[in-house]
Scaffold this motif. Structure first.
Motif, short mmCIF file in Angstrom:
data_model
loop_
_atom_site.label_atom_id
_atom_site.label_comp_id
_atom_site.label_asym_id
_atom_site.label_seq_id
_atom_site.Cartn_x
_atom_site.Cartn_y
_atom_site.Cartn_z
N PRO A 118 0.81 -1.28 0.06
CA PRO A 118 0.07 0.09 -0.11
C PRO A 118 0.69 1.32 -0.21
CG PRO A 118 0.12 -0.91 2.05
CD PRO A 118 0.92 -1.88 1.27
N LYS A 119 0.27 2.22 -0.63
CA LYS A 119 1.01 3.47 -0.61
C LYS A 119 0.92 4.43 0.85
CE LYS A 119 0.39 4.66 -5.37
NZ LYS A 119 0.30 5.63 -6.58
N ASP A 120 -0.12 3.87 1.39
CA ASP A 120 -0.55 4.53 2.84
C ASP A 120 -0.50 3.20 3.77
OD1 ASP A 120 -1.32 5.58 5.30
OD2 ASP A 120 -2.57 7.16 4.15
N SER B 206 -11.80 -11.17 -1.77
CA SER B 206 -10.75 -10.09 -1.95
C SER B 206 -11.30 -8.97 -2.86
CB SER B 206 -9.27 -10.36 -2.47
OG SER B 206 -9.30 -11.15 -3.53
N TYR B 207 -11.01 -7.94 -2.51
CA TYR B 207 -11.43 -6.56 -3.18
C TYR B 207 -10.36 -5.48 -3.58
CZ TYR B 207 -15.57 -8.05 -0.51
OH TYR B 207 -16.82 -9.10 -0.03
N GLY B 208 -10.41 -5.50 -4.94
CA GLY B 208 -9.51 -4.36 -5.64
C GLY B 208 -10.23 -3.63 -6.64
N ARG C 102 -6.52 -1.83 -7.94
CA ARG C 102 -7.26 -0.50 -8.25
C ARG C 102 -6.47 0.44 -8.78
NH1 ARG C 102 -11.37 0.94 -3.57
NH2 ARG C 102 -9.31 1.47 -2.55
N PRO C 103 -6.69 1.22 -9.77
CA PRO C 103 -5.66 2.41 -10.03
C PRO C 103 -5.79 3.55 -9.24
CG PRO C 103 -7.01 1.51 -12.15
CD PRO C 103 -7.41 0.69 -10.93
N ASP C 104 -5.07 4.50 -9.12
CA ASP C 104 -5.09 5.51 -8.35
C ASP C 104 -6.23 6.31 -8.92
OD1 ASP C 104 -2.84 4.79 -6.98
OD2 ASP C 104 -1.58 6.16 -8.15
#
Length: 416
Positions: A64-66, A325-327, A283-285
């Motif tokens: 993750p980015k965060d 799972s969810y993306g 998921r794209p940004d």
């Protein structure tokens, strides 16, 4: 209850299976659906010829980015795995009510609490998970939401329950124009420490019950009673304290099996314990097409997000769905390949969804276009089975949904 239109509602596809679908599932599973040599799932696919756009095509560890937000999300999803479904609280709640499930900030509650003062009212707040359902697809008739909030300490939870109740539910979000609506504070004999606010005019009850590091927040809205009161002058029902007590009891009982992560250990939570996110289309940004969170739920937790709580549990049980799972889409893990194929054949029956051609090079995929009355549904969705996995994606654009399912297929194929 306010619904979070434009977020999770538009990210869901139609699971409108009937009892006949369950019988169909049983028949398909019994005959070994998926093993037929003529099944589309057996047709060879040349990955090099798939149009995957700019989407990822190979498994990749979830980074993750965060990291802090991802850890709080993972803790919330752990709550989802143990929380009762709304229909376990009241069997009349037979329709999923859309809304955010993972609640990271006061804004996530969107009218359920005073978000402007949430930081002051709820210091030490870590995360939360919400589940909601209603009696009919007509919004505002009778709905119930059940939320668990986690705090850094028992004292933080106790103090926040009082402060949040004093700030009160944003009753204006439920009103139809009556500025005289008032909030009363009845007391539960079973849970005297619960902070309760009740609006007879709006037939809305909010309850905050502190227990350990948790607050069980219950919101009950009987919009049909308010309508009868306003237009037919029928006497208002009393506060539904018994229903709030039942929600508290069931949720508190489930919390006995939940060990909240110590605040200093939160960063160490596994974000992909089963390796499902590694196989899920990222998921794209800035993407608004996918679910409101990235993470996984077990077979019970995933039922909170399913459209039809009457049918989904039986379908999950028969297919052995044990992790979702969810993306940029959704990946269901079934017991085996036959169960996955049978689940796909039975789970997505919807008279408003019409079959369309699969994407070029991927005859294995099942794709549909929605033509119905629900404005929150994306018009296009595609599904595909790879081994024991059932992958689903949805989009506003046909080309985009084709690229998503092609990329998701490639990830699964490359992950073998």
């Amino acid at each position: 209850m306010r619904h979070h239109t434009g977020r999770l509602p538009s990210a869901r596809f139609g699971l409108r299976a009937t009892a006949a679908a369950i019988l169909l599932f049983s028949a398909l599973a019994a005959t070994g659906c998926g093993s037929d040599s003529h099944s589309p799932g057996d047709q060879p696919v040349d990955l090099s010829k798939l149009d995957t756009g700019n989407y990822q095509t190979k498994p990749q560890d979830f980074v993750p980015k965060d990291a802090a937000t991802a850890a709080r999300t993972a803790e919330a999803l752990r709550l989802g795995d143990i929380m009762p479904l709304p229909m376990e609280i009241d069997p009349a709640l037979t329709n999923h009510a859309f809304g955010e499930h993972v609640l990271l900030t006061g804004d996530s509650y969107d009218g359920w609490v005073d978000s402007d003062h949430f930081g002051t009212d709820a210091p030490g707040y870590v995360t939360g998970f919400a589940t909601a359902a209603e009696t009919t697809p007509v919004s505002g008739m009778y709905s119930l939401s059940d939320t668990v909030m986690i705090f850094d300490s028992d004292a933080d939870a106790t103090n926040a329950a009082g402060a949040l109740a004093r700030s009160g539910l944003d009753l204006k979000s439920l009103q139809t124009g009556d500025p005289s609506a008032t909030a009363q504070s009845p007391q539960s004999t079973l849970h005297p420490s619960a902070q309760i606010r009740w609006s007879p005019e709006e037939q809305a009850l909010a309850s905050w019950y502190p227990t350990g590091r948790f607050i069980i927040f219950t919101l009950i809205h009987r919009g049909e009673n308010a309508y009868l009161q306003d237009y037919w002058h029928i006497a208002a029902d009393p506060a539904p304290l018994a229903l709030a007590d039942k929600a508290i009891d069931l949720t508190a009982d489930r919390l006995k099996s939940f060990q909240a992560t110590p605040p200093d250990k939160l960063a160490g939570l596994p974000l992909d314990p089963d390796g499902m996110l590694r196989l899920t289309l990222p998921r794209p940004d800035g993407d608004q097409t996918a679910n409101a969170f990235t993470g996984t739920l077990d077979g019970h937790g995933a039922l909170h997000a399913e459209d039809d709580p009457n049918v989904a549990p039986a379908l999950f049980e028969k297919a052995g769905i044990d992790r979702v799972s969810y993306g940029a889409g959704q990946l269901n893990r079934a017991r085996d390949a036959d169960s996955a194929r049978a689940y796909l054949d039975a789970a997505f029956i919807d008279r408003f969804r019409h079959p369309i051609a699969p994407p070029p090079g991927l005859p294995n995929a099942t794709c549909t276009q929605y033509r119905g009355p629900d404005p929150h549904r994306f018009p296009f969705d595609c599904h595909v089975v790879v081994g024991r996995y059932v992958a689903s994606v949805w989009s506003q654009q046909q080309q985009d949904v084709y690229q998503r399912i092609s990329a998701q297929y490639a990830i699964l194929a490359n992950g073998k």
